[in-house]
Structure formats: structure tokens, C-alpha cells
Design an enzyme around this catalytic site. Structure first.
Site, short mmCIF file in Angstrom:
data_model
loop_
_atom_site.label_atom_id
_atom_site.label_comp_id
_atom_site.label_asym_id
_atom_site.label_seq_id
_atom_site.Cartn_x
_atom_site.Cartn_y
_atom_site.Cartn_z
CG HIS A 91 34.96 54.98 37.24
ND1 HIS A 91 35.05 53.95 38.14
CD2 HIS A 91 35.48 54.49 36.08
CE1 HIS A 91 35.58 52.89 37.56
NE2 HIS A 91 35.85 53.18 36.31
CD GLU A 109 32.30 53.14 35.81
OE1 GLU A 109 32.67 53.80 34.80
OE2 GLU A 109 32.79 52.04 36.11
O1 TA6 Z 1 34.73 51.18 34.61
C1 TA6 Z 1 35.07 50.73 33.39
C2 TA6 Z 1 36.58 50.76 33.17
O2 TA6 Z 1 36.87 51.43 31.97
C3 TA6 Z 1 37.12 49.34 33.17
O3 TA6 Z 1 37.41 48.91 31.85
C4 TA6 Z 1 38.37 49.41 34.06
O4 TA6 Z 1 39.49 49.80 33.31
C5 TA6 Z 1 37.92 50.47 35.06
O5 TA6 Z 1 37.29 51.46 34.24
C6 TA6 Z 1 39.00 50.99 35.98
O6 TA6 Z 1 39.84 51.85 35.30
P1 TA6 Z 1 41.08 52.50 36.14
O7 TA6 Z 1 41.82 53.33 35.13
O8 TA6 Z 1 40.47 53.34 37.23
O9 TA6 Z 1 41.84 51.34 36.71
#
Ligand code: TA6
Length: 279
Positions: A155, A255
Site C-alpha cells: 500500500h 498500491e
Molecule cells: O488504499 C485504498 C484504501 O482501502 C482506502 O479505501 C482507504 O481506506 C485507504 O486504503 C487507507 O486505509 P487505512 O486503513 O490505512 O486508513
């Protein structure tokens, strides 16, 4: 040089420096949270408000989403993006190589705690190579006696000059799921971003490029068919305690993933690997 260090609140991490770059990897989450080559801007964005505390995902760097991406399909009370990024990994190998790069292997296997969340035996090895490029290889081995399905993502929060300056090249004509509208579309041309974005591109090509005003970042991957693109924009940034209100301006998540229909079934005894090179 490889140094084993502790942050203020007993948060263990590795600090790596060699002729090519400087990097930091927290043992919680096997989380690369800094990488910088001497003559370039930092590759990774890290929120100055990230708390770096046990059990809380670091806001920035390269969080590892495993064994599920996003919310758990059946139980939304389980940790978003799985437990790997909030678990303590072990350093099982480290090497300063003759070619000047530094190699680190971190490992996570099942525990009584993980089995309560996901009732499988597994071994995940993350290989990090710090050199002129930053390479991550995540090897997911099913050490159980039955198959399991995983959705994953590296990510990655990329450090950018300004969100309005950047374009993503290589997604033209690629289908994507828009999580904001729960609808599916097809990308036309390069991607530029002028509002909140949360998309999962499918069947992406192996290499994409982020064009910024002061540099280009190329991302080449294997074992991943999907790319997640996320920027929370201002309104959502204001609601996030570990993000400054204008933090969204200098970050973009690209990601490398196995997300949604790109999730993978791994048979007992088999391994699935995701490799990504940032240059
Ligand atoms: O990157 C996509 C995602 O699933 C978004 O929907 C947002 O929730 C992001 O990840 C960040 O997630 P986190 O749990 O790290 O705040």
C-alpha cells in the site's frame, strides 16, 4: 550499514545506509517507512502525525495489506487491511552485498492471535533490497493442509511535489472499480487527480510511471494484476488524526495489489509472490 534501533516508545526498526540510498524498516508490519537516494527527493511519503506506536498502522511508507485488502468480507470489526501491518515480524536474514546493495528478509508466521482472526497456518517472507532501486518481494506460503484465499497490497504512499502536478502513465484503457461510487469504468488516457480518488485498476500492465514536475517514478511488478490508486483529498484528510489537513497534497498511494477479483487462492504447500521495483 545495518543498524537495529528503537524509536522513543520502544518501536523497533532497522536503519539501512549504503552507497545508493538510506532506508528505514519497522519490525512492526515489515514496514518500509523511508527510502531516499542521495540525489533525489524521498521516494516515500510519511505523515508527520503518524504515531509509530504498537498496534497502529504507520501512516505512510509501504504498509503490507495481508491476508485481506480493505474491510474483511464477512466481519467489519476485524482490522482493516488484515493483521500483517500491525504484527511484529522477525528479521531472519540481513546481508550487505558485494554489489553495494543491502538485503533484508523479514518473516511473519501464524500465531494464536492471528489464528483467531484467520484460521490458517502461513509463512510470509518480505525481501527488501535497498539499492539504486527499491525492491520488495513478498512471498506468501501456505503451510496449512488446505487451500486459502488472500487479497493483498503493498500500500505504497509515494512522496510527490503536489497532487495537482502529477500524472500516472500506463493505465490507459484499463478497467477500474471506483470505490467512491461503487461503479466500474475504463480509464481514458493518463490519470490526473483533482479530487478524492479510491480506485482498483484490474489487469494492469506490468509497468506504470508516475510523472511529477521534478521527477519520474517507475513501478514494475510481477505477481500482481491490480493497482489501487488512493488519495483522500482535503475533507477526508481533516477526519484522519494521523494526517495533517493538507497532507493529501504531497502524497499519492499507488498500491501493487492482488485486490478484489485479483485475489489469489494458494494451495497447501504452494507459494505466491508479488515483486515490485521502484526506480
Ligand atoms: O488504499 C485504498 C484504501 O482501502 C482506502 O479505501 C482507504 O481506506 C485507504 O486504503 C487507507 O486505509 P487505512 O486503513 O490505512 O486508513
Amino acid at each position: 550499514m545495518i543498524q537495529h534501533k528503537i524509536l522513543k516508545n520502544s518501536f523497533p526498526y532497522l536503519e539501512i545506509s549504503n552507497q545508493y540510498a538510506h532506508a528505514k524498516i519497522s519490525l512492526q508490519g515489515a514496514h518500509v517507512f523511508a527510502y531516499k537516494a542521495p540525489d533525489k527527493p524521498a521516494l516515500l511519503w510519511l505523515s508527520p502525525k503518524s504515531t509509530m506506536q504498537e498496534g497502529k498502522a504507520i501512516r505512510g511508507g509501504i504498509p503490507i495489506c495481508f491476508p485481506w485488502f480493505g474491510r474483511h468480507k464477512a466481519d467489519s470489526t476485524l482490522p482493516q487491511h488484515g493483521f500483517a501491518r500491525i504484527s511484529l515480524w522477525k528479521v531472519v536474514d540481513e546481508e550487505e552485498r558485494t554489489n553495494g546493495t543491502t538485503y533484508i528478509r523479514l518473516q511473519l508466521t501464524q500465531t494464536a492471535q492471528t489464528r483467531k482472526l484467520w484460521a490458517y497456518d502461513f509463512e510470509v517472507n518480505l525481501d527488501v533490497i535497498v539499492g539504486e532501486t527499491l525492491t520488495l518481494s513478498m512471498h506468501i506460503t501456505n503451510t496449512d493442509t488446505k487451500p486459502f484465499e488472500v487479497s493483498t497490497a503493498l500500500h505504497t504512499y509515494l512522496n510527490i511535489s503536489d497532487i495537482e502536478n502529477v500524472e500516472v502513465v500506463g493505465l490507459d484503457d484499463t478497467e477500474y472499480y471506483d470505490a467512491l461510487t461503487n461503479s466500474t469504468h475504463r480509464q481514458q488516457g493518463n490519470l490526473s487527480i483533482h479530487t478524492e480518488i479510491d480506485r482498483v485498476y484490474q489487469h494492469k500492465q506490468a509497468s506504470i510511471t508516475l510523472l511529477d514536475s521534478d521527477r519520474e517514478i517507475s513501478i514494475t511488478s510481477e505477481g500482481s494484476g491490480s493497482l489501487v490508486v488512493w488519495n483522500p483529498w482535503k475533507e477526508k484528510s481533516i477526519t484522519m488524526a494521523d494526517m495533517s489537513d493538507d497532507g493529501y497534497k504531497t502524497m499519492l498511494c499507488l498500491e501493487t495489489a492482488n485486490a478484489r477479483e485479483d485475489s489469489r487462492v494458494i494451495e497447501a504447500g504452494k507459494t505466491h509472490s508479488i515483486d515490485v521495483i521502484y526506480r
